[in-house]
Enzyme design. Sequence first.
Site, PDB file in Angstrom:
ATOM      1  N   GLY A   1      28.559 -22.624  28.785  1.00  0.00           N
ATOM      2  CA  GLY A   1      27.887 -23.044  27.554  1.00  0.00           C
ATOM      3  C   GLY A   1      27.709 -24.524  27.281  1.00  0.00           C
ATOM      4  O   GLY A   1      27.014 -24.860  26.327  1.00  0.00           O
TER       5      GLY A   1
ATOM      6  N   GLY B   1      26.123 -26.892  29.031  1.00  0.00           N
ATOM      7  CA  GLY B   1      24.999 -27.546  29.707  1.00  0.00           C
ATOM      8  C   GLY B   1      23.941 -28.080  28.750  1.00  0.00           C
ATOM      9  O   GLY B   1      23.714 -27.519  27.670  1.00  0.00           O
TER      10      GLY B   1
ATOM     11  N   CYS C   1      21.326 -25.509  28.261  1.00  0.00           N
ATOM     12  CA  CYS C   1      21.906 -24.172  28.190  1.00  0.00           C
ATOM     13  C   CYS C   1      21.893 -23.707  26.743  1.00  0.00           C
ATOM     14  O   CYS C   1      22.214 -24.486  25.844  1.00  0.00           O
ATOM     15  CB  CYS C   1      23.333 -24.282  28.698  1.00  0.00           C
ATOM     16  SG  CYS C   1      24.372 -22.923  28.257  1.00  0.00           S
TER      17      CYS C   1
HETATM   18  P1  5GP Z   1      24.196 -30.520  32.314  1.00  0.00           P
HETATM   19  O1  5GP Z   1      24.795 -31.490  33.302  1.00  0.00           O
HETATM   20  O2  5GP Z   1      22.719 -30.547  32.328  1.00  0.00           O
HETATM   21  O3  5GP Z   1      24.790 -30.669  30.952  1.00  0.00           O
HETATM   22  O4  5GP Z   1      24.664 -29.072  32.796  1.00  0.00           O
HETATM   23  C1  5GP Z   1      24.371 -28.558  34.065  1.00  0.00           C
HETATM   24  C2  5GP Z   1      24.923 -27.148  34.172  1.00  0.00           C
HETATM   25  O5  5GP Z   1      24.332 -26.291  33.184  1.00  0.00           O
HETATM   26  C3  5GP Z   1      24.617 -26.429  35.471  1.00  0.00           C
HETATM   27  O6  5GP Z   1      25.417 -26.852  36.540  1.00  0.00           O
HETATM   28  C4  5GP Z   1      24.855 -24.978  35.091  1.00  0.00           C
HETATM   29  O7  5GP Z   1      26.217 -24.634  35.139  1.00  0.00           O
HETATM   30  C5  5GP Z   1      24.416 -24.937  33.639  1.00  0.00           C
HETATM   31  N1  5GP Z   1      23.074 -24.342  33.494  1.00  0.00           N
HETATM   32  C6  5GP Z   1      21.946 -24.651  34.163  1.00  0.00           C
HETATM   33  N2  5GP Z   1      20.896 -23.908  33.736  1.00  0.00           N
HETATM   34  C7  5GP Z   1      21.376 -23.108  32.771  1.00  0.00           C
HETATM   35  C8  5GP Z   1      20.789 -22.089  31.961  1.00  0.00           C
HETATM   36  O8  5GP Z   1      19.597 -21.823  31.978  1.00  0.00           O
HETATM   37  N3  5GP Z   1      21.633 -21.455  31.109  1.00  0.00           N
HETATM   38  C9  5GP Z   1      22.965 -21.740  31.059  1.00  0.00           C
HETATM   39  N4  5GP Z   1      23.728 -21.027  30.228  1.00  0.00           N
HETATM   40  N5  5GP Z   1      23.549 -22.712  31.777  1.00  0.00           N
HETATM   41  C10 5GP Z   1      22.766 -23.368  32.641  1.00  0.00           C
END
Ligand code: 5GP
Length: 347
Positions: free
Chosen positions: A177, A179, A182
Amino acid sequence: MRIENDPKLDFRDVLIRPKRSTLGSRAHVDVERSFRFPHTGAEWKGFPLIAANMDVVGTMAMARALRKHGAMVALHKHYDAEALIAFFREPESANAFYSLGTTEADHDKLKAVHAQSPISKICLDVANGYTEKFVDTVKATRAAFPDAAIMAGNVVTGDMTEALILAGADIVKVGIGPGSVCTTRKMTGVGYPQLSAIIECADAAHGLKGLVCGDGGLTVPGDVAKAYGGGADFVMMGGMLAGHDECEGEIRYEERDGEKVPVAMVFYGMSSDTAMHKYSGGVAKYRASEGKTVEVPYRGPVEGTMQEIMGGVRSAMTYIGAVYLKEMSKRTTFIMVGAQLNTVFGN
Ligand code: 5GP
């Protein structure tokens, strides 16, 4: 129903307290770490940062660029076998993970690629690492690839971290959660504040000589320092690496003084409508999208961002007197500032 009362922390809820030290300059600190993977005994040395296996940032070009900094990439799942076979023959692939899910097709493709170009690092990635099926997949992958480093997730609690390490994972990926693109917390109400998830999972993993990768929710170099301070052995990021030349994705241009200049790039979650339309022909009826699509500013080569991140971590190490990155969690004292920061940033 039960309520857990102890406070759980996100990156924005804490700051790292400075400590007296004899360290003169940030040039004297060492941001490399070396790890021994518990199941293979193999050693890895480098800057423990991994680009997320999202199709915008988990690219072969990103792997080549980050390798120069000793950092890693989990390649996205949508390259075809031929491209993967060619890539894993390059020396630049040494720091790249082959990512896959739990389907038979995923595993058949991995075996086909491995037969042509041996794979030494595997990232088993599902949104919910709490299912029996996932634990069985980790066990089966460990049995089939005894010499590969296996990273598996995602989970957010110590019990499941231990289960995945005992099933064969060397690194457990932590985060549900947090991300940047996300929407799981909004769509399902499920999640766990990321810094606490890292602290608790690292404690569980380290007891078994396993490792953790804090995945998601990092927005600035200071968050990376906090993740290492909390015990993350690796960090994984999507949003902070989006918008660069090494990404794959649409660029938006604007006319400026008669010239077309790149200003923004599209970035989206891997279970967003955008990704599901691109790869699965739409959103399946039984599920809702748990990711969103955003535009991030175009930022040129990733080199500059990597220097910023590594510079921020170096500086944090100097503030707390950690010469080596591995000393960081021992020398970190977090102070809780959640209430004040929320007021400052309006969250
Ligand atoms: P960020 O660095 O952009 O904050 O987070 C990256 C991470 O978000 C990814 O490695 C993956 O675990 C998560 N993530 C990527 N796409 C999605 C999505 O569509 N839904 C969710 N719940 N998590 C995602």
